[in-house]
Design a protein around this motif. Sequence first.
Motif, short mmCIF file in Angstrom:
data_model
loop_
_atom_site.label_atom_id
_atom_site.label_comp_id
_atom_site.label_asym_id
_atom_site.label_seq_id
_atom_site.Cartn_x
_atom_site.Cartn_y
_atom_site.Cartn_z
N MET A 178 26.02 19.30 53.22
CA MET A 178 24.87 18.99 52.38
C MET A 178 24.73 20.00 51.26
O MET A 178 25.29 21.09 51.32
N ASP A 179 23.98 19.61 50.22
CA ASP A 179 23.72 20.52 49.10
C ASP A 179 22.56 21.43 49.45
O ASP A 179 21.57 20.99 50.01
N GLY A 180 22.68 22.68 49.10
CA GLY A 180 21.61 23.63 49.31
C GLY A 180 21.69 24.32 50.65
O GLY A 180 22.45 23.95 51.55
N LEU A 181 20.89 25.37 50.76
CA LEU A 181 20.84 26.18 51.97
C LEU A 181 19.74 25.67 52.89
O LEU A 181 18.78 25.04 52.45
N PRO A 232 13.12 28.25 46.23
CA PRO A 232 13.23 26.96 45.54
C PRO A 232 14.54 26.78 44.76
O PRO A 232 14.99 25.65 44.57
N ALA A 233 15.16 27.86 44.35
CA ALA A 233 16.42 27.76 43.60
C ALA A 233 17.62 27.50 44.51
O ALA A 233 18.67 27.08 44.04
N HIS A 234 17.45 27.73 45.81
CA HIS A 234 18.57 27.62 46.74
C HIS A 234 18.45 26.47 47.73
O HIS A 234 19.40 26.17 48.45
N MET A 235 17.26 25.86 47.80
CA MET A 235 17.00 24.86 48.83
C MET A 235 16.43 23.58 48.22
O MET A 235 15.83 23.63 47.15
N ALA A 236 16.59 22.48 48.94
CA ALA A 236 15.92 21.24 48.55
C ALA A 236 14.41 21.50 48.62
O ALA A 236 13.95 22.33 49.42
N PRO A 237 13.62 20.83 47.79
CA PRO A 237 12.17 21.08 47.79
C PRO A 237 11.52 20.96 49.17
O PRO A 237 10.68 21.79 49.54
N SER A 238 11.91 19.96 49.96
CA SER A 238 11.30 19.81 51.29
C SER A 238 11.69 20.95 52.22
O SER A 238 10.89 21.41 53.03
N GLN A 239 12.92 21.45 52.08
CA GLN A 239 13.37 22.58 52.90
C GLN A 239 12.61 23.86 52.52
O GLN A 239 12.17 24.61 53.38
N ALA A 240 12.47 24.10 51.22
CA ALA A 240 11.74 25.28 50.75
C ALA A 240 10.28 25.22 51.18
O ALA A 240 9.69 26.23 51.59
N ALA A 241 9.67 24.03 51.12
CA ALA A 241 8.27 23.88 51.55
C ALA A 241 8.14 24.15 53.04
O ALA A 241 7.17 24.78 53.48
N ARG A 242 9.12 23.71 53.83
CA ARG A 242 9.11 23.96 55.28
C ARG A 242 9.13 25.46 55.56
O ARG A 242 8.37 25.96 56.38
N VAL A 243 10.00 26.20 54.87
CA VAL A 243 10.08 27.65 55.07
C VAL A 243 8.78 28.31 54.64
O VAL A 243 8.24 29.18 55.35
N THR A 244 8.24 27.91 53.51
CA THR A 244 7.00 28.50 53.00
C THR A 244 5.87 28.31 54.01
O THR A 244 5.10 29.24 54.27
#
Length: 155
Positions: A36-39, A125-137
């Motif tokens: 997949m794309d992103g971390l 946000p520069a390294h992850m899909a928006p939903s993934q970054a929101a999950r981490v946040t």
Amino acid sequence: MQDSRLLAKPPICRLGCLVLVRNQRGDVLLVDPDYMDGLIMPGGAGKANEAPHRAAARHLHAQTGIIARLTHIAAVDYNPADRYLERLSLVFDGGTVRDGVNLNIPSQKRSGLLGASFVPVRELPAHMAPSQAARVTEALTGRALPILLHGQRPD
């Protein structure tokens, strides 16, 4: 008493068992899957009848070499079926590791990972899909819930 109607056709829902790990600077450990794309956070699907916190710890160790005792859930994320099956992701608090911890990433052929690194929160946000970054946040808010197995805290 066991009701056969409850077991006849169980719902299909994947359970994601993820781990939020930070270093002493507060950076977040992410892995880079080749599929997949992103971390993403380390983790993966739980097996049938495997306790989710044990599945998360198993994946964390297999993907990074880090051994963690997981006792709290940092976030729960539900995703309806889209290009993947319906899924529920549990994000476990993996705590903080020392800066410079030696990550042991298995070969891409064996793990499907291109690597792993600690990423500063502001750069997520520069390294992850928006939903993934929101999950981490959300997982970083510190509102952890205890893990229970049949109403009891596991050993």
